[in-house]
Design an enzyme around this catalytic site. Structure first.
Site, PDB file in Angstrom:
ATOM      1  N   LEU A  33     -25.066  10.930 100.603  1.00 40.31           N
ATOM      2  CA  LEU A  33     -24.090  11.984 100.319  1.00 40.31           C
ATOM      3  C   LEU A  33     -22.720  11.690 100.927  1.00 40.31           C
ATOM      4  CD1 LEU A  33     -26.367  15.109 100.829  1.00 40.31           C
ATOM      5  CD2 LEU A  33     -26.104  13.653  98.820  1.00 40.31           C
ATOM      6  N   HIS A  37     -20.208  14.905  96.948  1.00 39.81           N
ATOM      7  CA  HIS A  37     -21.407  15.751  96.859  1.00 39.81           C
ATOM      8  C   HIS A  37     -21.171  17.079  97.578  1.00 39.81           C
ATOM      9  CE1 HIS A  37     -23.315  11.639  96.642  1.00 39.81           C
ATOM     10  NE2 HIS A  37     -23.888  12.217  95.610  1.00 39.81           N
ATOM     11  N   GLN A  61     -33.794   5.982  86.272  1.00 46.47           N
ATOM     12  CA  GLN A  61     -32.446   5.949  85.692  1.00 46.47           C
ATOM     13  C   GLN A  61     -31.682   4.678  86.075  1.00 46.47           C
ATOM     14  OE1 GLN A  61     -31.256   9.653  87.981  1.00 46.47           O
ATOM     15  NE2 GLN A  61     -29.287   8.629  87.976  1.00 46.47           N
ATOM     16  N   GLY A 147     -20.795  17.119  88.919  1.00 46.36           N
ATOM     17  CA  GLY A 147     -19.436  16.626  89.083  1.00 46.36           C
ATOM     18  C   GLY A 147     -18.871  16.097  87.773  1.00 46.36           C
ATOM     19  N   GLN A 153     -22.453  12.149  81.767  1.00 46.78           N
ATOM     20  CA  GLN A 153     -23.681  12.785  82.272  1.00 46.78           C
ATOM     21  C   GLN A 153     -23.558  14.310  82.189  1.00 46.78           C
ATOM     22  OE1 GLN A 153     -26.029  11.622  85.895  1.00 46.78           O
ATOM     23  NE2 GLN A 153     -24.909  13.273  86.855  1.00 46.78           N
TER      24      GLN A 153
HETATM   25  O1  PAF Z   1     -25.556  12.089  89.258  1.00 45.81           O
HETATM   26  C1  PAF Z   1     -26.572  11.845  89.943  1.00 45.81           C
HETATM   27  O2  PAF Z   1     -26.521  11.731  91.157  1.00 45.81           O
HETATM   28  C2  PAF Z   1     -27.917  11.685  89.250  1.00 45.81           C
HETATM   29  O3  PAF Z   1     -27.772  11.123  87.997  1.00 45.81           O
HETATM   30  C3  PAF Z   1     -28.748  12.978  89.178  1.00 45.81           C
HETATM   31  C4  PAF Z   1     -28.034  14.044  88.376  1.00 45.81           C
HETATM   32  C5  PAF Z   1     -29.006  13.491  90.586  1.00 45.81           C
HETATM   33  C6  PAF Z   1     -30.090  12.729  88.509  1.00 45.81           C
HETATM   34  O4  PAF Z   1     -30.888  11.850  89.242  1.00 45.81           O
END
Ligand code: PAF
Length: 281
Positions: A33, A37, A61, A147, A153
């Site tokens: 973080l 964040h 991911q 964000g 996203q």
């Molecule tokens: O943006 C991120 O940090 C990630 O893609 C998320 C939304 C936490 C999903 O794992």
């Protein structure tokens, strides 16, 4: 600050908040973080009675295993930061807790998943949409904060929430920037001090040059993109893309489009940086 590792314990705490009629805002994270964040957490604090943060380095991911391995793991510091922000509940599942038998159901948000970041990182958005859908089902928040830094996203999550009727209010938070203009990101840690201070801010500057040209009525988007790409290469970047798109659907921008977004992604040394700026004409 309550910390839970398993889904059942999470559900118990969430049920308690709901039975007290407390509103809840959720911030999902991968950990490591930083102030970016924390700005999402502060936004969440403003809009709900209870703030829940998840820290889960979601393996599905990451399109490159070396990216997953290199991602900085700083749990102790992350928890200290969240405690300081008076977060109510932190969900810290293991990969086994999230995917006990692998899981064969995947959420694919059509269209925007395949372009730009989706094109550069195959499978990335399916991993994101699937884990966020699972987290939403587990937490069942009223609100979730994302964000604007990860613009594509954010659009994908908004679309998924609408298409699958999650009934969660998605709030967007502005991109947090270093003084140099560089967007805050965990991946900035992969840069050398010189790259971070002297070169990386050029990504934002090149996007601002495009924004400035558009504001002066230059709608030759392809030519603007070509100049920015050449400039980034001169600075030492390996650009994946720097493009002007329609901010409503991420289609290629045309003269006459009113809501625009300049999106950029480029490698600098070991870091793949992404950023964007929106512009309403
Ligand atoms: O943006 C991120 O940090 C990630 O893609 C998320 C939304 C936490 C999903 O794992």
């Amino acid at each position: 600050m309550i910390q839970v590792n398993d889904k059942d314990a999470l559900r118990v705490v969430m049920r308690g908040y709901r039975s007290n009629s407390e509103t809840t805002a959720f911030v999902p994270t991968l950990g490591n973080l930083h102030d970016g964040h924390l700005s999402l957490v502060r936004k969440a604090k403003e809009v709900a009675d209870r703030v829940i943060v998840s820290i889960f380095l979601n393996p599905t991911q990451f399109d490159r295993p070396e990216d997953l391995d290199a991602y900085p793991k700083t749990l102790e510091n992350d928890l200290a930061l969240l405690k300081r922000e008076n977060v109510d509940l932190v969900f810290l599942p293991t990969a086994k807790e999230m995917y006990p038998d692998g899981g064969t159901t995947h959420v694919n948000v059509g269209g925007i998943s395949e372009i730009l970041e989706g094109d550069s990182r195959p499978g990335h958005f399916s991993g994101v949409a699937t884990v966020v859908a699972k987290l939403f089902n587990l937490v069942q928040p009223d609100i979730s904060v994302f964000g604007k830094k990860d613009f594509q996203q954010l659009m994908l999550i908004q679309r998924m929430v609408k298409d699958l009727d999650f009934g969660i209010d998605i709030i967007e938070a502005p991109t947090a920037r270093e003084e140099s203009g560089l967007a805050m990101s965990s991946r900035n840690n992969y840069l050398t001090a010189d790259q971070r201070n002297k070169v990386a801010p050029s990504l934002y500057k090149e996007m601002l040059i495009i924004i400035d040209a558009i504001q002066k009525d230059n709608h030759a988007y392809q030519a603007l993109q070509n100049i920015a790409t050449a400039n980034l290469e001169k600075h030492g970047f390996k650009p994946d893309y720097i493009e002007v798109r329609n901010a409503n659907d991420l289609s290629v921008a045309k003269a006459g489009d009113k809501n625009l977004v300049v999106l950029a992604s480029a490698w600098l040394g070991k870091a793949r940086l992404i950023d964007n700026i929106t512009l309403d004409l």
